[in-house]
Design an enzyme around this catalytic site. Structure first.
Site, PDB file in Angstrom:
ATOM      1  N   LYS A 151      43.935  44.233  40.439  1.00  0.00           N
ATOM      2  CA  LYS A 151      43.454  43.678  39.166  1.00  0.00           C
ATOM      3  C   LYS A 151      44.581  42.864  38.508  1.00  0.00           C
ATOM      4  O   LYS A 151      45.752  42.980  38.898  1.00  0.00           O
ATOM      5  CB  LYS A 151      42.963  44.820  38.279  1.00  0.00           C
ATOM      6  CG  LYS A 151      41.734  45.548  38.871  1.00  0.00           C
ATOM      7  CD  LYS A 151      41.143  46.565  37.900  1.00  0.00           C
ATOM      8  CE  LYS A 151      39.930  47.271  38.489  1.00  0.00           C
ATOM      9  NZ  LYS A 151      39.311  48.208  37.522  1.00  0.00           N
ATOM     10  N   THR A 197      40.474  57.040  37.942  1.00  0.00           N
ATOM     11  CA  THR A 197      40.151  55.785  37.251  1.00  0.00           C
ATOM     12  C   THR A 197      41.066  55.516  36.062  1.00  0.00           C
ATOM     13  O   THR A 197      41.582  54.409  35.900  1.00  0.00           O
ATOM     14  CB  THR A 197      38.676  55.820  36.778  1.00  0.00           C
ATOM     15  OG1 THR A 197      37.851  56.044  37.922  1.00  0.00           O
ATOM     16  CG2 THR A 197      38.285  54.517  36.117  1.00  0.00           C
ATOM     17  N   TYR A 203      30.649  43.680  38.679  1.00  0.00           N
ATOM     18  CA  TYR A 203      30.514  44.991  38.024  1.00  0.00           C
ATOM     19  C   TYR A 203      29.116  45.217  37.460  1.00  0.00           C
ATOM     20  O   TYR A 203      28.948  45.943  36.493  1.00  0.00           O
ATOM     21  CB  TYR A 203      31.564  45.118  36.916  1.00  0.00           C
ATOM     22  CG  TYR A 203      32.909  45.611  37.429  1.00  0.00           C
ATOM     23  CD1 TYR A 203      33.009  46.828  38.121  1.00  0.00           C
ATOM     24  CD2 TYR A 203      34.080  44.884  37.210  1.00  0.00           C
ATOM     25  CE1 TYR A 203      34.242  47.289  38.588  1.00  0.00           C
ATOM     26  CE2 TYR A 203      35.313  45.343  37.673  1.00  0.00           C
ATOM     27  CZ  TYR A 203      35.376  46.546  38.356  1.00  0.00           C
ATOM     28  OH  TYR A 203      36.594  47.014  38.815  1.00  0.00           O
ATOM     29  N   ARG A 219      40.808  54.870  47.991  1.00  0.00           N
ATOM     30  CA  ARG A 219      40.535  55.456  46.668  1.00  0.00           C
ATOM     31  C   ARG A 219      41.538  56.571  46.354  1.00  0.00           C
ATOM     32  O   ARG A 219      41.948  56.742  45.213  1.00  0.00           O
ATOM     33  CB  ARG A 219      39.090  55.959  46.558  1.00  0.00           C
ATOM     34  CG  ARG A 219      38.137  54.792  46.475  1.00  0.00           C
ATOM     35  CD  ARG A 219      36.833  55.004  45.761  1.00  0.00           C
ATOM     36  NE  ARG A 219      36.797  55.673  44.505  1.00  0.00           N
ATOM     37  CZ  ARG A 219      36.423  55.089  43.357  1.00  0.00           C
ATOM     38  NH1 ARG A 219      36.147  53.806  43.318  1.00  0.00           N
ATOM     39  NH2 ARG A 219      36.331  55.791  42.251  1.00  0.00           N
ATOM     40  N   ASN A 250      43.712  49.296  34.884  1.00  0.00           N
ATOM     41  CA  ASN A 250      44.106  50.365  35.810  1.00  0.00           C
ATOM     42  C   ASN A 250      44.507  49.857  37.207  1.00  0.00           C
ATOM     43  O   ASN A 250      44.339  50.539  38.204  1.00  0.00           O
ATOM     44  CB  ASN A 250      42.999  51.423  35.886  1.00  0.00           C
ATOM     45  CG  ASN A 250      41.694  50.832  36.386  1.00  0.00           C
ATOM     46  OD1 ASN A 250      41.607  49.627  36.642  1.00  0.00           O
ATOM     47  ND2 ASN A 250      40.690  51.670  36.554  1.00  0.00           N
ATOM     48  N   HIS A 268      41.040  48.190  42.198  1.00  0.00           N
ATOM     49  CA  HIS A 268      39.653  48.590  42.433  1.00  0.00           C
ATOM     50  C   HIS A 268      39.500  49.002  43.886  1.00  0.00           C
ATOM     51  O   HIS A 268      40.140  48.420  44.764  1.00  0.00           O
ATOM     52  CB  HIS A 268      38.703  47.417  42.153  1.00  0.00           C
ATOM     53  CG  HIS A 268      37.319  47.655  42.671  1.00  0.00           C
ATOM     54  ND1 HIS A 268      36.376  48.358  41.958  1.00  0.00           N
ATOM     55  CD2 HIS A 268      36.750  47.352  43.868  1.00  0.00           C
ATOM     56  CE1 HIS A 268      35.268  48.462  42.696  1.00  0.00           C
ATOM     57  NE2 HIS A 268      35.466  47.853  43.851  1.00  0.00           N
ATOM     58  N   PHE A 272      31.915  49.906  27.736  1.00  0.00           N
ATOM     59  CA  PHE A 272      33.187  49.239  28.054  1.00  0.00           C
ATOM     60  C   PHE A 272      33.006  47.950  28.864  1.00  0.00           C
ATOM     61  O   PHE A 272      33.968  47.287  29.238  1.00  0.00           O
ATOM     62  CB  PHE A 272      34.129  50.193  28.816  1.00  0.00           C
ATOM     63  CG  PHE A 272      33.564  50.764  30.102  1.00  0.00           C
ATOM     64  CD1 PHE A 272      33.549  50.018  31.277  1.00  0.00           C
ATOM     65  CD2 PHE A 272      33.047  52.057  30.136  1.00  0.00           C
ATOM     66  CE1 PHE A 272      33.029  50.532  32.455  1.00  0.00           C
ATOM     67  CE2 PHE A 272      32.521  52.584  31.320  1.00  0.00           C
ATOM     68  CZ  PHE A 272      32.516  51.817  32.474  1.00  0.00           C
ATOM     69  N   GLU A 297      30.644  44.486  48.396  1.00  0.00           N
ATOM     70  CA  GLU A 297      31.811  43.898  47.735  1.00  0.00           C
ATOM     71  C   GLU A 297      32.619  43.005  48.681  1.00  0.00           C
ATOM     72  O   GLU A 297      33.202  42.013  48.258  1.00  0.00           O
ATOM     73  CB  GLU A 297      32.670  45.016  47.140  1.00  0.00           C
ATOM     74  CG  GLU A 297      31.931  45.747  46.015  1.00  0.00           C
ATOM     75  CD  GLU A 297      32.658  46.996  45.523  1.00  0.00           C
ATOM     76  OE1 GLU A 297      32.120  47.655  44.613  1.00  0.00           O
ATOM     77  OE2 GLU A 297      33.749  47.323  46.042  1.00  0.00           O
ATOM     78  N   ARG A 342      47.425  53.608  40.477  1.00  0.00           N
ATOM     79  CA  ARG A 342      47.070  53.541  39.055  1.00  0.00           C
ATOM     80  C   ARG A 342      48.106  54.257  38.190  1.00  0.00           C
ATOM     81  O   ARG A 342      48.415  53.811  37.079  1.00  0.00           O
ATOM     82  CB  ARG A 342      45.672  54.108  38.848  1.00  0.00           C
ATOM     83  CG  ARG A 342      44.610  53.095  39.283  1.00  0.00           C
ATOM     84  CD  ARG A 342      43.252  53.703  39.486  1.00  0.00           C
ATOM     85  NE  ARG A 342      42.210  52.683  39.578  1.00  0.00           N
ATOM     86  CZ  ARG A 342      40.951  52.940  39.879  1.00  0.00           C
ATOM     87  NH1 ARG A 342      40.564  54.187  40.118  1.00  0.00           N
ATOM     88  NH2 ARG A 342      40.071  51.961  39.939  1.00  0.00           N
TER      89      ARG A 342
HETATM   90  P1  IDP Z   1      36.458  53.081  39.537  1.00  0.00           P
HETATM   91  O1  IDP Z   1      37.133  51.756  39.338  1.00  0.00           O
HETATM   92  O2  IDP Z   1      37.450  54.191  39.676  1.00  0.00           O
HETATM   93  O3  IDP Z   1      35.432  53.068  40.618  1.00  0.00           O
HETATM   94  P2  IDP Z   1      34.229  53.004  37.635  1.00  0.00           P
HETATM   95  O4  IDP Z   1      33.645  54.181  36.911  1.00  0.00           O
HETATM   96  O5  IDP Z   1      33.419  52.392  38.730  1.00  0.00           O
HETATM   97  O6  IDP Z   1      35.687  53.438  38.150  1.00  0.00           O
HETATM   98  O7  IDP Z   1      34.553  51.905  36.537  1.00  0.00           O
HETATM   99  C1  IDP Z   1      34.884  50.571  36.898  1.00  0.00           C
HETATM  100  C2  IDP Z   1      36.032  50.116  36.026  1.00  0.00           C
HETATM  101  O8  IDP Z   1      35.605  50.087  34.663  1.00  0.00           O
HETATM  102  C3  IDP Z   1      37.239  51.048  36.007  1.00  0.00           C
HETATM  103  O9  IDP Z   1      38.108  50.836  37.095  1.00  0.00           O
HETATM  104  C4  IDP Z   1      37.873  50.715  34.698  1.00  0.00           C
HETATM  105  O10 IDP Z   1      38.614  49.504  34.789  1.00  0.00           O
HETATM  106  C5  IDP Z   1      36.663  50.493  33.798  1.00  0.00           C
HETATM  107  N1  IDP Z   1      36.254  51.745  33.121  1.00  0.00           N
HETATM  108  C6  IDP Z   1      35.622  52.787  33.660  1.00  0.00           C
HETATM  109  N2  IDP Z   1      35.393  53.759  32.758  1.00  0.00           N
HETATM  110  C7  IDP Z   1      35.887  53.314  31.601  1.00  0.00           C
HETATM  111  C8  IDP Z   1      35.931  53.866  30.254  1.00  0.00           C
HETATM  112  O11 IDP Z   1      35.480  54.985  29.993  1.00  0.00           O
HETATM  113  N3  IDP Z   1      36.539  53.107  29.326  1.00  0.00           N
HETATM  114  C9  IDP Z   1      37.039  51.882  29.582  1.00  0.00           C
HETATM  115  N4  IDP Z   1      36.997  51.318  30.819  1.00  0.00           N
HETATM  116  C10 IDP Z   1      36.430  52.017  31.817  1.00  0.00           C
HETATM  117 MG    MG Z   2      33.600  52.063  40.768  1.00  0.00          MG
END
Ligand code: IDP
Ligand code: MG
Length: 374
Positions: free
Chosen positions: A97, A177, A135, A171, A201, A204, A143, A215, A191
């Site tokens: 990212k 996350t 996304y 992962r 973070n 991805h 968010f 993807e 991360r």
């Molecule tokens: P992942 O990236 O670990 O798969 P996901 O739940 O798919 O997590 O969320 C996608 C992205 O959205 C996260 O990597 C993060 O950048 C953002 N995100 C996820 N949950 C939150 C939240 O609760 N607050 C703010 N941003 C979030």
């Molecule tokens: Mg995800």
């Protein structure tokens, strides 16, 4: 019976302009290879020791070099080989990212250290609609706007990773996350080290094989020319190519770190699989001038290479100096901190190509990012 692995391999024969198929056998006990011509039903290469072939590179979908022939491994030759070498191989999408792009060298190093390999890579800057589309599963989340805002705030680097259980492995390497949670629960993770909070973070990773397929198609579409575009600027720049041998030796991360530590911004990055015709054309100016021309061509198309656009506005010559003398032995004596001194092996396998003449910098960048990236 001696243990051996069998593959169906394809080789493009430029003189006949056709694809030839071989059965490729690899004997791990003494690192020897043997090849049969499938169509003509005869031995093509008798069992011969060949230590440049690394067992970890033997899997379907990969391209290997056997006595200067680039063979595409298109199938397993028997059930034993498929079970032993193929059953756990997966591909996944990893994306660095915008907040972690400056740390790409360290992250690629972590990827290789965990036995995954980078098979495709492209730096791109997502538009709002591309970010929202990527996304789409989160479009109803509170968010979502912040997330798309962040994802489009600067370049990202999308990569295809391959290896045993690549989806889960990447992962695990990413960590939880939320970067704060990652710091308390998985201190060494990507991360934890490079992320800031729940949104920013660092990386991805696809969460399943099905997401990985979607993807990967998003960034590396099977129909050429319709994915997110590269970030080449074609201004004040020079070209650097990390050669296939350095990529397959797992040196990519270290080389990117060295370039960044020396202060050279990378404004575009992409991996390419050159075929012989492309490599010959790219090296055209060396033909008849440099004795290694033929070997240079063979090296450049022996596997994926990584092209970089380097911002060197004030002085393309300083980047050339930083790459060092073409011969790594000489480089190690005279300029021991140059890229070739540190990562090169021979005059042909000298880790990187860099543009020779300042006026050719943008032309070479165009060769890769305009002509090859069609
Ligand atoms: P992942 O990236 O670990 O798969 P996901 O739940 O798919 O997590 O969320 C996608 C992205 O959205 C996260 O990597 C993060 O950048 C953002 N995100 C996820 N949950 C939150 C939240 O609760 N607050 C703010 N941003 C979030
Ligand atoms: Mg995800």
């Amino acid at each position: 019976m001696e243990e051996r692995f069998a593959f169906l391999a394809e080789w493009y024969d430029p003189s006949a302009a056709l694809l030839r198929r071989y059965q490729l056998l690899f004997y791990p006990r003494d690192s020897s290879v043997e090849m049969f011509d499938v169509k003509n039903q005869r031995t093509f290469l008798r069992k011969t020791k060949y230590e440049d072939l690394r067992p970890e590179d033997l899997f379907v979908g990969n391209r290997v070099n056997v006595f200067s022939r680039q063979l595409n491994l298109i199938g397993y030759g028997d059930q034993f080989t498929a079970n032993r070498l193929g059953s756990k191989k997966e591909r996944t999408l990893a994306m660095i990212k915008p907040d972690a792009v400056p740390q790409i060298g360290d992250i690629i190093q972590m990827i290789y250290d965990s036995n995954l390999i980078v098979t495709k890579a492209k730096m791109t800057k997502l538009t709002w609609s591309q970010g929202a589309d990527f996304y789409t599963e989160h479009q109803t989340k509170p968010f979502f706007n912040n997330l798309v805002q962040f994802m489009t705030s600067g370049p990202v680097v999308a990569m295809e990773l391959m290896g045993d259980e690549a989806v889960a492995g990447w992962r695990r390497l990413l960590g939880p996350t939320d970067a704060g949670v990652a710091r308390s629960e998985a201190a060494g993770s990507v991360r934890a080290q490079y992320g800031t909070d729940g949104t920013r973070n660092a990386g991805h990773g696809s969460d399943s094989l099905a997401s990985a397929a979607r993807e990967l198609e998003f960034f590396f579409p099977s129909t050429a020319g319709c994915g997110p575009s590269n970030t080449a600027s074609y201004t004040d720049s020079t070209c650097c190519i990390i050669k296939p041998h350095a990529i397959s030796e797992g040196q990519t991360g270290r080389i990117l770190n060295a370039i960044s530590a020396a202060g050279y911004p990378v404004s575009a990055l992409q991996m390419f699989s050159m075929d012989r015709a492309n490599a010959e054309e790219f090296y055209e100016v060396y033909k008849g001038v440099v004795t290694e021309y033929t070997s240079m061509v063979a090296e450049l198309c022996s596997g994926p290479c990584m092209a970089l656009e380097i911002q060197a506005a004030s002085s393309p010559q300083t980047f050339r100096d930083f790459c060092g003398p073409a011969d790594p032995e000489i480089a190690r004596h005279l300029r021991p901190t140059t890229l070739r001194a540190l990562f090169g092996k021979t005059k042909v396998q000298n880790a990187v190509h860099c543009t020779d003449l300042p006026e050719d910098g943008v032309l070479e960048v165009q060769y890769f990012f305009k002509i090859m990236d069609d």
